[in-house]
Design an enzyme around this catalytic site. Structure first.
Site, PDB file in Angstrom:
ATOM      1  CG  HIS A   1      39.835  37.818  41.747  1.00 23.94           C
ATOM      2  ND1 HIS A   1      39.152  38.766  41.442  1.00 23.94           N
ATOM      3  CD2 HIS A   1      39.839  37.117  40.531  1.00 23.94           C
ATOM      4  CE1 HIS A   1      38.390  38.694  40.392  1.00 23.94           C
ATOM      5  NE2 HIS A   1      38.921  37.664  39.600  1.00 23.94           N
TER       6      HIS A   1
ATOM      7  CD  GLU B   1      41.282  41.245  45.613  1.00 24.30           C
ATOM      8  OE1 GLU B   1      41.699  40.413  44.753  1.00 24.30           O
ATOM      9  OE2 GLU B   1      40.783  42.267  44.621  1.00 24.30           O
TER      10      GLU B   1
ATOM     11  CB  CYS C   1      36.009  41.899  41.475  1.00 31.95           C
ATOM     12  SG  CYS C   1      35.996  40.538  42.196  1.00 31.95           S
TER      13      CYS C   1
ATOM     14  CB  CYS D   1      37.527  40.196  46.103  1.00 34.94           C
ATOM     15  SG  CYS D   1      38.279  38.962  45.142  1.00 34.94           S
TER      16      CYS D   1
END
Ligand SMILES: Nc1nc(=O)n([C@H]2C[C@H](O)[C@@H](COP(=O)(O)O)O2)cc1CO
Ligand SMILES: [Zn+2]
Length: 189
Positions: free
Chosen positions: A99, A101, A125, A128
């Site tokens: 992801h 992040e 999410c 993260c």
């Protein structure tokens, strides 16, 4: 480029007088637009055919210390980008993709991220959110929210709220347009 720091060029809200000199008035981008703009630009580097996400981490001195976008792990060559629910899990992107992040955190160019703010174009999410908390990030500014993973979003909110990390939605009032022709510098005659 748009100047979203308020209706006036200096953000004071007062109407600005026309410049008295021949010098052109400069447009100064407000912090949120700048940092979410960087996150948005990073998102454009993602190879995910469906969802491009970008993140930008800023320290307490307002310096950018990490930028990332969603992508497959380093050196991977043949991992699938499919999101097709009919395919086997191993043939879909979700088990593999890093992801935005995570990449922004891993890309940090400072010793640590304590007290930083993360700007991210999509709500983080739950996985993260854990990285954000463990990294010591103290504020999250997000732009959009998808509603296809409600449990993950709820868990993420719960963890961030529980740790008193403020979550703020960025609500832009105007677009940022980079017109390269306006960045052309001409020497004064
Ligand atoms: N906060 C996020 N950061 C991200 O980088 N992503 C990435 C993972 C996938 O590559 C894509 C979401 O997949 P999909 O919504 O198209 O099926 O966005 C997704 C989220 C949402 O939690
Ligand atoms: Zn995530």
């Amino acid at each position: 480029m748009a100047s979203p720091s308020g209706s006036s060029a200096d953000g004071s809200g007062k109407a600005q007088e026309a410049p008295q000199t021949s010098e052109k008035a400069r447009e100064v981008l407000a912090d949120d637009y700048y940092f979410m703009g960087i996150a948005g630009l990073a998102a454009k580097k993602s190879k995910d055919p469906m969802t491009q996400v970008g993140a930008c981490i800023v320290n307490q001195e307002k310096k950018i210390v990490g930028v990332g976008y969603n992508g497959m792990p380093r050196d991977s060559k043949n991992l699938p980008w499919s999101r097709n629910a009919e395919k086997e899990e191993a043939e879909r992107k979700y088990l593999y993709v890093c992801h935005a992040e995570l990449n922004a955190i891993m890309n940090k160019n400072s010793a640590d991220l304590k007290g930083c703010t993360m700007y991210v174009t999509l709500f983080p999410c739950n996985e993260c959110a854990k990285l954000i908390l463990q990294a010591g990030i103290k504020e999250v500014v997000y732009f959009s929210e998808k509603n296809d993973t409600p449990a993950s979003t709820a868990a993420s909110k719960k963890m961030l709220e529980d740790a008193a990390v403020p979550l703020r939605k960025f609500e832009p009032k105007e677009a940022i347009v980079i017109d390269f022709s306006k960045l052309q510098h001409h020497s004064a005659k």
